[in-house]
Design a protein around this motif. Structure first.
Motif, short mmCIF file in Angstrom:
data_model
loop_
_atom_site.label_atom_id
_atom_site.label_comp_id
_atom_site.label_asym_id
_atom_site.label_seq_id
_atom_site.Cartn_x
_atom_site.Cartn_y
_atom_site.Cartn_z
N LEU A 1 0.82 -1.21 0.00
CA LEU A 1 0.00 0.00 0.00
C LEU A 1 0.86 1.26 0.00
N GLY B 1 2.22 1.68 -3.33
CA GLY B 1 1.15 2.15 -4.19
C GLY B 1 0.99 3.65 -4.11
N MET B 2 1.03 4.17 -2.90
CA MET B 2 0.89 5.61 -2.72
C MET B 2 2.05 6.35 -3.38
N SER C 1 2.15 6.10 -7.25
CA SER C 1 1.05 6.77 -7.95
C SER C 1 1.40 8.22 -8.30
N TRP D 1 0.32 11.84 -11.82
CA TRP D 1 -0.19 13.22 -11.82
C TRP D 1 0.90 14.27 -11.68
N LEU E 1 1.70 11.28 5.53
CA LEU E 1 0.56 10.38 5.36
C LEU E 1 0.95 8.93 5.66
N LEU F 1 -2.91 11.12 -3.30
CA LEU F 1 -2.11 10.07 -2.65
C LEU F 1 -3.00 8.94 -2.12
N VAL F 2 -4.14 9.32 -1.59
CA VAL F 2 -5.07 8.29 -1.09
C VAL F 2 -5.60 7.45 -2.24
N GLY G 1 -4.08 6.96 -4.96
CA GLY G 1 -2.95 6.16 -5.40
C GLY G 1 -2.83 4.88 -4.59
N MET G 2 -2.98 5.01 -3.29
CA MET G 2 -2.89 3.83 -2.44
C MET G 2 -4.00 2.83 -2.76
#
Lengths: 194, 194
Positions: free
Chosen positions: A156, A159-160, A163, A167, A187, B156-157, B159-160
């Motif tokens: 996770l 993933g954050m 990502s 963008w 975060l 970011l959220v 993305g996770m």
DNA sequence: GTCTATACCGTGATAGAC
DNA sequence: GTCTATCACGGTATAGAC
């Protein structure tokens, strides 16, 4: 002794163009014709600089992987409490990802259709495991919550971070990178509630 | 009255096969020949069921988008404190993503080369904005930290959450979905330190 | 170092038999 | 509903002139 701007291509300057197109259209969605148009030369001229499309991909993902693995060799990633090393690596991952944005972007989108792509996926997994070890140690040392499985948490967090390539676009602001890195660290460590 | 297992294809059962191949090879990396092999019929037979490759893509991403937008119509996403609605939506996003895994996976990988792809990207942005509003309201109500920009935090959220499609594979365990949803909610709200 | 021309193959899609 | 055969096109890559 600075190399003056040349109007002819080197493999590296061509790579810069190619990677941008790959990221816009997807690697499979990009033809040599697309690359030729973007570079302002003919298809066949591209073959003078590189052996083909796949070499461009290999060069690009190699550069991205070098940047990422380089982090693990830096002293703060190797010394001290696992939780501190983890925080350092997370921050540096964001920085490298942004510094090498187009190359890392391409790396993260590789699917595995060709030999080059499968090699890239394997090296990525290797990097992931190295970071997962860090998280595992941090948990063992009691600095990370125990109610979320380490493997799951690693995925996770990756993933954050990863990502960001979806963008982030460079702008003039100095400190924009720092702001993103700070946000990710905040975060990841303490969540939305802070 | 149950429809018995048919050995002939419907657009939907064909879609199921196609989406799997798309996700393995990438949409652009998948040829009609690949689809035919996977479905066990000839290329031309595919055209009996659907108009072509792009219709398969359109059906797939439509299904994913319906699932996601459906969340926003559910009462707990519309009533109560913004922070609670946000938590609900985050949890449901994970659930829908897993329930419709192959379809959402395809949606999240769309690049924008065709009209269908650009339409999908636009609808995704629309959904993102709706959730960003929720986060903004939660911040205004003081339930979310103020030192990370709302737009950045939303990305970011997302993305996770979205990264789950990169590794989640269904297994026999009941409750695996719940475990993932719990982990995401925990990490999003309170981070690794807990 | 770049070009035009082209080889050769795989692509998405169609025609028409069964 | 599925097939074989085929089309027109665009794909990667190469040959050879300049």
């Amino acid at each position: 002794m600075t190399t003056p701007r040349r109007d002819t291509y080197t493999p590296d300057s061509l790579l810069q163009v190619a990677v941008q197109v790959f990221n816009e259209r997807g690697y499979d969605g990009t033809s040599m014709e697309h690359l030729a148009k973007a570079a302002g030369i003919s298809k066949s001229s591209i073959y003078h600089h590189v052996s083909g499309k796949e070499e461009l991909l290999r060069r690009a993902v190699s550069r991205a992987l070098e940047g990422l693995f380089g982090i693990l060799d830096e002293p703060p990633a190797r010394e001290g409490r696992a939780a501190d090393r983890l925080e350092y690596v997370v921050r540096r991952m964001v920085e490298v990802l942004i510094a090498e944005l187009p190359y890392v972007t391409l790396l993260l989108r590789v699917r595995g259709n060709t030999g080059t792509e499968r090699w890239a996926l394997e090296r990525r997994r290797e990097f992931d495991h190295r970071v997962a070890e860090l998280l595992k140690n941090a948990a063992a040392e009691g600095d990370v919550r125990g109610d979320v499985e380490v493997r799951l948490a690693t995925r996770l967090v990756f993933g954050m971070i990863n990502s960001i390539v979806e963008w982030y676009r460079p702008d003039g602001r100095t400190g924009a990178r720092r702001e993103v890195a700070d946000a990710v660290v905040q975060l990841v460590l303490t969540g939305l509630r802070g």
